[in-house]
Scaffold this active site. Structure first.
Site, PDB file in Angstrom:
ATOM      1  N   HIS A 161      37.837  42.701  37.796  1.00 51.24           N
ATOM      2  CA  HIS A 161      39.120  43.389  37.903  1.00 51.24           C
ATOM      3  C   HIS A 161      39.640  43.825  36.534  1.00 51.24           C
ATOM      4  CE1 HIS A 161      42.967  44.653  39.188  1.00 51.24           C
ATOM      5  NE2 HIS A 161      43.617  43.503  39.119  1.00 51.24           N
ATOM      6  N   ILE A 167      39.029  37.917  34.146  1.00 47.57           N
ATOM      7  CA  ILE A 167      39.248  38.819  33.007  1.00 47.57           C
ATOM      8  C   ILE A 167      37.936  39.547  32.745  1.00 47.57           C
ATOM      9  CG2 ILE A 167      39.745  38.908  30.522  1.00 47.57           C
ATOM     10  CD1 ILE A 167      42.161  37.964  32.138  1.00 47.57           C
ATOM     11  N   CYS A 172      40.511  33.417  41.851  1.00 45.61           N
ATOM     12  CA  CYS A 172      41.279  34.391  41.061  1.00 45.61           C
ATOM     13  C   CYS A 172      40.324  35.429  40.479  1.00 45.61           C
ATOM     14  CB  CYS A 172      42.008  33.702  39.914  1.00 45.61           C
ATOM     15  SG  CYS A 172      43.165  32.443  40.460  1.00 45.61           S
ATOM     16  N   CYS A 202      48.094  46.940  38.420  1.00 45.33           N
ATOM     17  CA  CYS A 202      46.726  46.850  38.943  1.00 45.33           C
ATOM     18  C   CYS A 202      46.390  48.026  39.856  1.00 45.33           C
ATOM     19  CB  CYS A 202      46.543  45.522  39.663  1.00 45.33           C
ATOM     20  SG  CYS A 202      46.908  44.120  38.580  1.00 45.33           S
TER      21      CYS A 202
END
Lengths: 387, 387
Positions: free
Chosen positions: A332, A214, A211, A86
């Site tokens: 992200h 995607i 979280c 990441c």
């Protein structure tokens, strides 16, 4: 890195764009960065391309940057393909800054891009898990093997700090509210702490809203020497005061990479957390925002929750954090995130962040983390920027 | 790069080692390089790790270097994962040299490693094809999609040069004979031109023996500043005179990356092909050896065949090429090759090549190519070394 500056940025909207190929995302971000810098593609001397999981999504390994750039007519310059989980995008930027600092080039492109969405919705989840040691540490039956790592850490953190699950909810509320102010963000809007806590559980205690999602996206940055920027007539570029990459905890002291990368970045930049006006940090899970307040020395150990409760890190607070919505709301797309953080900070330093502008922002820090190997952060990359 | 030197090398035997994991290959090569440099792992300040296809072989993306190094106790230093098709290893070395030249570090590790063998023998063949644009250019029905690229080029070359298929056979005869002198080589032995031509056809006119094999292996190099080498008591390190990476042909002149990378390397090193004592070049297919004689200016256009016919590039000739057997015989574990070439040249320059030593070798060139995108070489990396 007194001689290294950033002179242009570009970014796509982040989101689920199943039909959009990786190269189209790259084109849009790079075109934006070149136009912003006021240069032509033919002015570029090298390109550092960050992508994390195309090998597992489309099968494209080895020449990801060349494939994307060539298809938009960028050729004949050195291309380096970089991967660091990441922290891929920031690692690409770090290498570009290093190359300019070495005197090798004075005008280079950095692009971070990721295509995560796939008709098989399980595929990106397992691809993300390749930021772990896949031979030793991946539970293929988990809903999200990588979020399990964060969940284990937050369970420990909640027992050792002042933080509660409600504080995790507060992080999400801020992220979503700021994301709504960012036209490039994947998500954004008004949610309540109660809604965040009531969202489906991904890995206890992390709910889905806690979280990072995607998504697909790309971001690009043009890096130059200060001299070249002057020659281009750019009188006030964003200066790179420090670019630090670290991996894993120190063998002797046990100092974690996140703590060490921030400490070294402050040392090299010649300033401290009290000098920052705006911060982008790696909130891959809501808990990370609180723990990274601490590793970045924005507060003392265990005190992260205080900053979110008191609005210190909100827009209008003393030190706004993740004004673009962070990973939780902006999204992200793995390889893009490190560059997207820097795009956000350059906008802030250049006073063009619109409704989410931090007034008078002059000094900024980007903190991008990635991967988990041997019980340790695989990559932590910190950039300190100023105008 | 007057200040950048190489002070230690290590390499595994190349070959088919189905049961050996990637990390074990990395351990062996790195242990060898550290011992050769006379330093401890804890002395290292950063690591640049090259791997091309682990994502497609084991599913390990994103943190390949960290996974391999951590498992041998190397942690707490920055790790960068690099990928550039068959020029992956040399690109990692290039980045390491750049980082040392920038003053950021003075003692860093470079490791190139590849695990290609897999119980599904088709898998590595398709993985190699990801050095092409997988969405546009891969013929999944071909016995070897990537060798089809070389075959198309050699068919053209045979019509435009003095070379014949027998010359391709001569390249293989030399490679196999020299490979037999290299204890680390995957293959090696006595074959005849007739045997090479009679071998099964992979992609017309390339027979199996004319194509670099599938194999596993790793190679490592320790890069230092000249000052640090002196402090370590290393009085005669291998000096890096030039480290040049290029991708694709130049937009204006059309100058191919292979020609340009060599030209720039000579310019930056301040010498020419006539000054070289030994060369490692990228003979992924036998024809590449001939075409690269030309791009490296070891002969004029179309004259490559003369060098192999006259023994100029054989051991004992005026300019020995691929003394370790080259990619054809030493083998071509993709990410390892760029480092393996440099290991061979360091051995030559340090006069420890045994039966294949080039007497008095003082100046060397490594030429590593990779990938094919948009009808162009995706990466060409040239290092000029001297002692």
């Amino acid at each position: 890195m007194a001689d290294v500056v950033l002179i242009g940025t570009g970014i796509t909207r982040f989101g689920k764009a199943l039909a959009t190929p990786l190269r189209a995302l790259v084109h849009e971000a790079v075109d934006g960065a070149l136009a912003d810098a006021g240069i032509a593609a033919t002015d570029l001397q090298a390109a550092f391309c960050g992508n994390a999981i195309a090998g597992l999504i489309t099968g494209q390994e080895m020449v990801r940057g060349q494939v994307a750039l060539r298809s938009m007519g960028i050729q004949g310059i050195p291309v380096v393909n970089v991967e660091n989980a990441c922290a891929t995008g920031s690692t690409a930027l770090h290498l570009a800054c290093t190359a300019v600092a070495s005197g090798q080039y004075d005008l280079v492109l950095v692009v971070g891009a990721e295509k995560m969405t796939h008709q098989d919705r399980r595929r990106p989840v397992l691809a993300v898990a390749s930021a772990l040691d896949v031979e030793d540490d991946v539970d293929l039956d988990s809903p999200s093997p990588f979020m399990d790592v964060y969940a284990a850490k937050v369970r420990e953190y909640l027992t050792q700090s002042q933080a509660t699950v409600e504080d995790l909810g507060r992080v999400v509320v801020k992220a979503q509210r700021l994301g709504a102010l960012n036209p490039k963000a994947q998500y954004g809007g008004d949610v309540t702490v109660e809604q965040v806590l009531a969202d489906p559980l991904i890995s206890d205690p992390l709910t889905r809203l806690m979280c990072s999602p995607i998504g697909d996206g790309a971001a690009a940055v043009v890096v130059a020497s200060a001299e070249r920027a002057r020659a281009l007539g750019i009188t006030h570029p964003v200066r790179v005061l420090a670019s630090v990459l670290q991996s894993g905890s120190a063998p002797g002291s046990g100092e974690p990479a996140g703590v060490r990368s921030a400490r070294l970045a402050y040392e090299r930049a010649g300033l401290g957390p009290q000098d920052l006006d705006v911060v982008e940090l790696h909130d891959a899970a809501a808990s990370s925002e609180l723990t990274r307040y601490e590793s970045l020395q924005l507060c003392g150990p265990g005190e992260g929750a205080r900053l979110i409760r008191d609005g210190v890190t909100d827009l209008g607070g003393a030190l706004p954090v993740n004004t673009g919505g962070g990973l939780l709301a902006r999204g992200h797309p793995i390889g893009a995130t490190g560059c997207a953080q820097v795009v956000e900070l350059c906008d802030q330093l250049r006073a063009r962040s619109g409704a989410r502008q931090v007034p008078g922002a002059r000094t900024a820090l980007a903190d991008n983390g990635g991967g988990w190997v041997g019980g340790d952060a695989a990559a932590e990359c910190v950039h300190v920027l100023a105008i």
